[in-house]
Design a protein around this motif. Structure first.
Motif, PDB file in Angstrom:
ATOM      1  N   LYS A  92     -98.138  65.969  37.975  1.00 37.47           N
ATOM      2  CA  LYS A  92     -96.937  65.878  38.472  1.00 37.47           C
ATOM      3  C   LYS A  92     -95.719  65.413  37.597  1.00 37.47           C
ATOM      4  N   TYR A  93     -96.360  64.691  36.600  1.00 38.54           N
ATOM      5  CA  TYR A  93     -95.296  64.297  35.603  1.00 38.54           C
ATOM      6  C   TYR A  93     -95.554  64.486  34.124  1.00 38.54           C
ATOM      7  N   VAL A  94     -96.268  65.884  33.975  1.00 38.41           N
ATOM      8  CA  VAL A  94     -96.461  66.113  32.619  1.00 38.41           C
ATOM      9  C   VAL A  94     -95.376  66.060  31.651  1.00 38.41           C
ATOM     10  N   ASN A  95     -94.077  66.799  32.263  1.00 43.30           N
ATOM     11  CA  ASN A  95     -92.965  66.754  31.250  1.00 43.30           C
ATOM     12  C   ASN A  95     -92.553  65.355  30.704  1.00 43.30           C
ATOM     13  N   TYR A  96     -92.741  64.443  31.673  1.00 42.25           N
ATOM     14  CA  TYR A  96     -92.353  62.812  31.255  1.00 42.25           C
ATOM     15  C   TYR A  96     -93.295  62.281  29.969  1.00 42.25           C
ATOM     16  N   PHE A  97     -94.671  62.652  30.303  1.00 42.73           N
ATOM     17  CA  PHE A  97     -95.682  62.299  29.654  1.00 42.73           C
ATOM     18  C   PHE A  97     -95.581  62.930  28.352  1.00 42.73           C
ATOM     19  N   VAL A  98     -95.277  64.110  28.237  1.00 42.34           N
ATOM     20  CA  VAL A  98     -95.138  64.765  26.945  1.00 42.34           C
ATOM     21  C   VAL A  98     -94.003  64.297  26.192  1.00 42.34           C
ATOM     22  N   ALA A  99     -92.765  64.296  26.939  1.00 47.01           N
ATOM     23  CA  ALA A  99     -91.602  63.899  26.165  1.00 47.01           C
ATOM     24  C   ALA A  99     -91.735  62.344  25.732  1.00 47.01           C
ATOM     25  N   SER A 100     -92.444  61.720  26.456  1.00 43.35           N
ATOM     26  CA  SER A 100     -92.829  60.069  25.944  1.00 43.35           C
ATOM     27  C   SER A 100     -93.565  60.163  24.480  1.00 43.35           C
ATOM     28  N   LEU A 101     -94.532  60.966  24.675  1.00 44.46           N
ATOM     29  CA  LEU A 101     -95.346  61.080  23.318  1.00 44.46           C
ATOM     30  C   LEU A 101     -94.780  61.700  22.436  1.00 44.46           C
ATOM     31  N   ILE A 102     -93.773  62.698  22.274  1.00 47.11           N
ATOM     32  CA  ILE A 102     -93.003  63.074  21.258  1.00 47.11           C
ATOM     33  C   ILE A 102     -91.940  61.981  21.023  1.00 47.11           C
ATOM     34  N   ALA A 103     -91.419  61.511  21.676  1.00 47.04           N
ATOM     35  CA  ALA A 103     -90.448  60.282  21.450  1.00 47.04           C
ATOM     36  C   ALA A 103     -91.284  58.792  20.693  1.00 47.04           C
ATOM     37  N   TYR A 104     -92.554  58.905  21.042  1.00 46.92           N
ATOM     38  CA  TYR A 104     -93.281  57.807  20.353  1.00 46.92           C
ATOM     39  C   TYR A 104     -93.473  58.429  18.883  1.00 46.92           C
ATOM     40  N   GLY A 105     -93.946  59.733  18.691  1.00 44.33           N
ATOM     41  CA  GLY A 105     -94.099  60.284  17.509  1.00 44.33           C
ATOM     42  C   GLY A 105     -92.979  60.220  16.503  1.00 44.33           C
ATOM     43  N   LEU A 106     -91.715  60.406  16.957  1.00 44.76           N
ATOM     44  CA  LEU A 106     -90.761  60.424  16.263  1.00 44.76           C
ATOM     45  C   LEU A 106     -90.180  58.951  15.750  1.00 44.76           C
ATOM     46  N   LEU A 107     -90.685  58.116  16.769  1.00 43.07           N
ATOM     47  CA  LEU A 107     -90.191  56.653  16.484  1.00 43.07           C
ATOM     48  C   LEU A 107     -91.404  56.177  15.312  1.00 43.07           C
ATOM     49  N   MET A 108     -92.124  56.740  15.335  1.00 41.18           N
ATOM     50  CA  MET A 108     -93.503  56.197  14.139  1.00 41.18           C
ATOM     51  C   MET A 108     -92.666  56.888  13.071  1.00 41.18           C
ATOM     52  N   LEU A 109     -92.300  58.345  13.028  1.00 47.21           N
ATOM     53  CA  LEU A 109     -91.896  58.656  11.763  1.00 47.21           C
ATOM     54  C   LEU A 109     -90.488  57.886  11.146  1.00 47.21           C
ATOM     55  N   TYR A 110     -89.730  57.648  12.090  1.00 49.50           N
ATOM     56  CA  TYR A 110     -88.480  56.856  11.754  1.00 49.50           C
ATOM     57  C   TYR A 110     -88.595  55.543  11.287  1.00 49.50           C
ATOM     58  N   GLN A 111     -89.709  54.870  12.050  1.00 52.39           N
ATOM     59  CA  GLN A 111     -89.980  53.504  11.353  1.00 52.39           C
ATOM     60  C   GLN A 111     -91.031  53.462  10.150  1.00 52.39           C
ATOM     61  N   GLN A 112     -91.344  54.694   9.897  1.00 53.95           N
ATOM     62  CA  GLN A 112     -92.280  54.858   8.533  1.00 53.95           C
ATOM     63  C   GLN A 112     -93.581  54.525   8.506  1.00 53.95           C
ATOM     64  N   TYR A 113     -94.199  54.550   9.773  1.00 51.73           N
ATOM     65  CA  TYR A 113     -95.432  53.895  10.150  1.00 51.73           C
ATOM     66  C   TYR A 113     -96.311  54.990   9.564  1.00 51.73           C
ATOM     67  N   HIS A 114     -95.947  56.244   9.658  1.00 53.27           N
ATOM     68  CA  HIS A 114     -96.878  57.372   9.350  1.00 53.27           C
ATOM     69  C   HIS A 114     -96.160  58.609   8.665  1.00 53.27           C
ATOM     70  N   THR A 115     -96.666  59.446   8.196  1.00 59.79           N
ATOM     71  CA  THR A 115     -96.106  60.433   7.752  1.00 59.79           C
ATOM     72  C   THR A 115     -96.252  61.794   8.979  1.00 59.79           C
TER      73      THR A 115
END
Length: 146
Positions: A92-115
């Motif tokens: 039921k909440y696929v869009n929210y789960f996927v959006a949160s994961l993408i945001a988390y990935g972008l945050l990891m990139l922004y914080q330079q945790y990973h490439t």
């Protein structure tokens, strides 16, 4: 703009929050459908998480990612695994789960945790494993409930 420390706190909170959400859903299964079924859901989630750490262990021993001048992202692997679980079991909440994961990935990139390549290579390895485990588990759960 949020400080590095605040963004770090947000990043550190993401995985515990999605795991707590998954466990709350399993708790609702226990309340609504019984403890035995809830324990089965918990077992499936656990079975999906185990490969994250098996691959981490193998990477540490065999230096798979470092050989490619990359870094296995345990955070990506665990977050992706739990989100895949949520997508498969709470569609039921696929869009929210996927959006949160993408945001988390972008945050990891922004914080330079990973490439980006760290994240992508980790996802390419862990995604088929998580999908296989969770789809197999869902199929078994559906077959056993008939």
């Amino acid at each position: 703009m949020l400080s590095y420390e605040v963004l770090d706190f947000i990043a550190d909170s993401y995985i515990p929050l999605v795991i707590i959400y998954a466990l709350l859903l399993i708790g609702l299964v226990a309340i609504n459908k019984g403890l035995k079924l809830a324990l089965t859901y918990l077992l499936v989630l656990g079975a999906g998480i185990i490969p994250v750490y098996i691959i981490w262990y193998l990477d540490n021993r065999l230096q798979l990612w470092p050989t490619l001048e990359l870094d296995y992202s345990t955070h990506t692997a665990l977050a992706l695994t739990v989100v895949v679980y949520l997508v498969i079991y709470k569609q039921k909440y696929v869009n929210y789960f996927v959006a949160s994961l993408i945001a988390y990935g972008l945050l990891m990139l922004y914080q330079q945790y990973h490439t980006l390549l760290d994240i992508i290579t980790t996802a390419v390895v862990i995604l088929p494993v998580a999908l296989a485990i969770f789809l197999f588990g869902k199929r078994k759960l559906l077959l056993n409930s008939v």
